[in-house]
Motif scaffolding. Sequence first.
Motif, mmCIF file in Angstrom:
data_model
loop_
_atom_site.group_PDB
_atom_site.id
_atom_site.type_symbol
_atom_site.label_atom_id
_atom_site.label_comp_id
_atom_site.label_asym_id
_atom_site.label_seq_id
_atom_site.Cartn_x
_atom_site.Cartn_y
_atom_site.Cartn_z
ATOM 1 N N LYS A 27 -39.653 -5.930 4.195
ATOM 2 C CA LYS A 27 -38.880 -5.820 2.965
ATOM 3 C C LYS A 27 -37.447 -5.427 3.309
ATOM 4 O O LYS A 27 -37.216 -4.564 4.151
ATOM 5 C CB LYS A 27 -39.495 -4.769 2.042
ATOM 6 C CG LYS A 27 -40.839 -5.168 1.465
ATOM 7 C CD LYS A 27 -41.278 -4.187 0.397
ATOM 8 C CE LYS A 27 -41.465 -2.790 0.978
ATOM 9 N NZ LYS A 27 -41.985 -1.841 -0.051
ATOM 10 N N LEU A 28 -36.512 -6.102 2.638
ATOM 11 C CA LEU A 28 -35.107 -5.760 2.825
ATOM 12 C C LEU A 28 -34.784 -4.515 2.018
ATOM 13 O O LEU A 28 -35.022 -4.462 0.808
ATOM 14 C CB LEU A 28 -34.202 -6.913 2.379
ATOM 15 C CG LEU A 28 -34.135 -8.134 3.296
ATOM 16 C CD1 LEU A 28 -33.263 -9.210 2.671
ATOM 17 C CD2 LEU A 28 -33.594 -7.757 4.657
ATOM 18 N N THR A 29 -34.254 -3.542 2.697
ATOM 19 C CA THR A 29 -33.797 -2.326 2.029
ATOM 20 C C THR A 29 -32.286 -2.234 2.156
ATOM 21 O O THR A 29 -31.663 -2.903 2.993
ATOM 22 C CB THR A 29 -34.441 -1.089 2.664
ATOM 23 O OG1 THR A 29 -34.019 -0.998 4.035
ATOM 24 C CG2 THR A 29 -35.965 -1.170 2.595
ATOM 25 N N ALA A 30 -31.718 -1.406 1.312
ATOM 26 C CA ALA A 30 -30.264 -1.257 1.336
ATOM 27 C C ALA A 30 -29.789 -0.755 2.691
ATOM 28 O O ALA A 30 -28.778 -1.217 3.228
ATOM 29 C CB ALA A 30 -29.827 -0.297 0.229
ATOM 30 N N ALA A 31 -30.518 0.176 3.275
ATOM 31 C CA ALA A 31 -30.115 0.723 4.572
ATOM 32 C C ALA A 31 -30.146 -0.357 5.648
ATOM 33 O O ALA A 31 -29.223 -0.474 6.469
ATOM 34 C CB ALA A 31 -31.041 1.877 4.954
ATOM 35 N N THR A 32 -31.210 -1.176 5.630
ATOM 36 C CA THR A 32 -31.333 -2.232 6.643
ATOM 37 C C THR A 32 -30.248 -3.283 6.481
ATOM 38 O O THR A 32 -29.603 -3.702 7.452
ATOM 39 C CB THR A 32 -32.716 -2.894 6.551
ATOM 40 O OG1 THR A 32 -33.729 -1.899 6.736
ATOM 41 C CG2 THR A 32 -32.868 -3.975 7.596
ATOM 42 N N VAL A 33 -30.018 -3.725 5.234
ATOM 43 C CA VAL A 33 -29.059 -4.799 4.984
ATOM 44 C C VAL A 33 -27.640 -4.361 5.297
ATOM 45 O O VAL A 33 -26.897 -5.045 6.013
ATOM 46 C CB VAL A 33 -29.174 -5.293 3.533
ATOM 47 C CG1 VAL A 33 -28.021 -6.238 3.200
ATOM 48 C CG2 VAL A 33 -30.495 -5.996 3.322
ATOM 49 N N PHE A 34 -27.235 -3.212 4.765
ATOM 50 C CA PHE A 34 -25.839 -2.809 4.946
ATOM 51 C C PHE A 34 -25.545 -2.411 6.390
ATOM 52 O O PHE A 34 -24.450 -2.663 6.900
ATOM 53 C CB PHE A 34 -25.501 -1.665 3.988
ATOM 54 C CG PHE A 34 -25.422 -2.112 2.559
ATOM 55 C CD1 PHE A 34 -24.494 -3.063 2.165
ATOM 56 C CD2 PHE A 34 -26.293 -1.607 1.606
ATOM 57 C CE1 PHE A 34 -24.429 -3.478 0.845
ATOM 58 C CE2 PHE A 34 -26.235 -2.022 0.290
ATOM 59 C CZ PHE A 34 -25.302 -2.972 -0.097
ATOM 60 N N THR A 35 -26.526 -1.816 7.049
ATOM 61 C CA THR A 35 -26.336 -1.533 8.478
ATOM 62 C C THR A 35 -26.264 -2.835 9.265
ATOM 63 O O THR A 35 -25.435 -2.991 10.178
ATOM 64 C CB THR A 35 -27.482 -0.659 9.009
ATOM 65 O OG1 THR A 35 -27.574 0.536 8.233
ATOM 66 C CG2 THR A 35 -27.249 -0.309 10.469
ATOM 67 N N GLY A 36 -27.142 -3.788 8.905
ATOM 68 C CA GLY A 36 -27.119 -5.087 9.580
ATOM 69 C C GLY A 36 -25.816 -5.826 9.349
ATOM 70 O O GLY A 36 -25.252 -6.436 10.269
#
Length: 734
Positions: free
Chosen positions: A188-197
């Motif tokens: 699942k895409l989370t805000a932490a994963t997406v914005f860090t990525g």
Amino acid sequence: MSMVGLRMRGALVTTIYRKTLTVSETVLNSAFSVGEIVNFMSTDTDRIVNSCPSFHALWSIPFQLVVTLYLLYSQVGLAFLSGIAFSIILIPVNKVIANKIGKLSTKLMQEKDARVKMLTEVLRGIKAIKLYVWEQHFLRLITKLRDKELKYLKGRKYLDALCVYFWATTPVLISILTFGTYVLMGNKLTAATVFTGIALLNMLISPLNAFPWVLNGLTEAWVSIKRIQRLLDLEDLDLDLYYNESLLESSQNADIIIKHGIFHWGKELTSEEKSRLHAAQMRRLSKGKGKGKKTIVHLEHNVGEDHHLFVLSDINFTVKKGEFVGVIGSVGCGKSSLLSAILAELSIPEGEIAVSQVESGFGFATQQPWLQRGTVRDNILFGKTFEDNRYKAVLFACGLAEDIYLLPAGDLTGVGEGGMTLSGGQKARVALARAVYQDKAVYLLDDILSAVDVKVAKHIFQHCIMGLLKNKTKILCTHHVNYLVHADKIVLMEGGVIKQQGKPADVLTNIDDILPIELELGESTQSSLSSLLDSVKLDSTMEEESDSVLLQEVSETGTVELSVYGTYWKAIGHALSFIIFLAITVMQTSRNMTDWWLSRWVTNADPSGNTSQFYDDELNEGHFYAGDPEILPTSYYMKIYIELVCLNTVFTLLRAFLFAYGGIVAASKIHKLLLKSVLKLTFKGKSTFFDISPIGRILNRFSTDTYTIDDSLPFILNILLAQFFGLLGKVFSI
């Protein structure tokens, strides 16, 4: 790196200059043109120096990529491998593009060499061109050469644009592949994963955008290094191999000895030279004299073997110390070539030659005098210490006393490039004075009396050749045989061979019907030292800086004026410039929309991760779902995200090619304006511009500065606009 670049520039220019001095003129002229050597010292040197920062980028960029990809792995796991796979696929593609760019750069430099060579010839003869109103003709010739150069520049710039497009879209494509794979793997895409990525992927933008420029810069530098290496690979002239000192052991009183020498320039004859040589051979053959007949057979054999090379054949020649030798013959018979052979400027496949005290050099006055930009005194001294009595004696002996008196600043009067501010006779006499002032043991004088009138010629012969140089070894090539009655020996040349040599009475009587002589000079060959000193008037009161010929080039300092930017804008064209800015704006906008949609996707994702079959059916049928956006399926967000990414890649491609096209248009127009301003002389209509401006300074505008407009300026401007619009995009996305 700036200090390293400065030292590299100095080392390269010095190395090239020294190499041109140590290579034989025959070898150098047959291998390279003037335009090529000028480009070696300007454009090629700039390319190599500009590649200095790329060496650090070459190792730092891969290091940044490795660190960033490792951090990306820590966020999305093995999903980052999909992005890596895409980057690996691009490597062979970029290698093919880089190889093609290298080939185009080589051809581009060849055309640039031809253009600079033509410009050099035009600038050297600019007065004759303007006198005969040939500006339009040479404008067309140079424009054709420039068009050929632009043909390869276009190909290279478009390949640059394609390379930049691949690397500029790589971060976006890596992001969609990475996040898409991450979702398909059941995560699942989370805000932490997406914005860090996204932050990590943005860190890839700068090194990936810079990498193609680094590769292209290193490729161009490598091409330039190979071009300069061709010059450095030329074999240096080895005087120990050329001259055979053992010949002098048998004749201690000789300064120059040539035995059975065969010399050639290593280049083919022109059609005019071939016809003249053939006519000379036929005349000798028709006479049927034994020695001449044998010589013609031998000469034809050598010429045939060397594909019509001009050959000095079977030269046997000895000059004793202090001897005065005159060399006569028709135009093109080899008089100047004989002097060049003594100077080791010709190749010697057969025979032997020896010159005493060759390390001390010769005093050489050429048929076409060369002067450097500076004062008359600088050109005569040429690095030697100023000695008042000797200096005045040389001026008087060379017939310059009256000229120095009439010049506005005396001997401190400025001399333009190549002596353009002096008459032909003055240039010849200044060049002769320079040779005489060097005080050498052997003097080679190539038709020095042809550029002056009869009165001055008699003065030079009496006071210089038979005066200051009385005890020197002298070889004088001339058509004025009436002066050679005082020579110790006369050499008659015809068709590249010595037809006859001996005392003046023996040689001149045989050609009395063709070349009548006067046995009386009418003036005494004696002169007193007091008359030498009294007749010369020097003016040392004026400073060199006050002479307009010697003014230094004016350089602007401080902030660049807006008119300069306006000129480049106009060169591109108002419409095209606006379209380029619009393309950059749309590209950045689409990039921001892509990031915005990704953040919306994460924010509105279904926390449970479940999606309704109804929503999937509606999306498959192309229906717009107007329900709660928080429960939209993942496929919907993925579809829009892919569409935005594709749209961004299209705008990126459009921007890259539009920018390349705009740079080519600007380069073409600015060169045309520069060329017209020089040939049509819009400098207030004064032709004195060419008298006070060195040719090298003008050539720099057409070589180094043109290279800056062709390559460096678009490169820097591209990076500036990309960073500026990227910054604006970040500001507006906050």
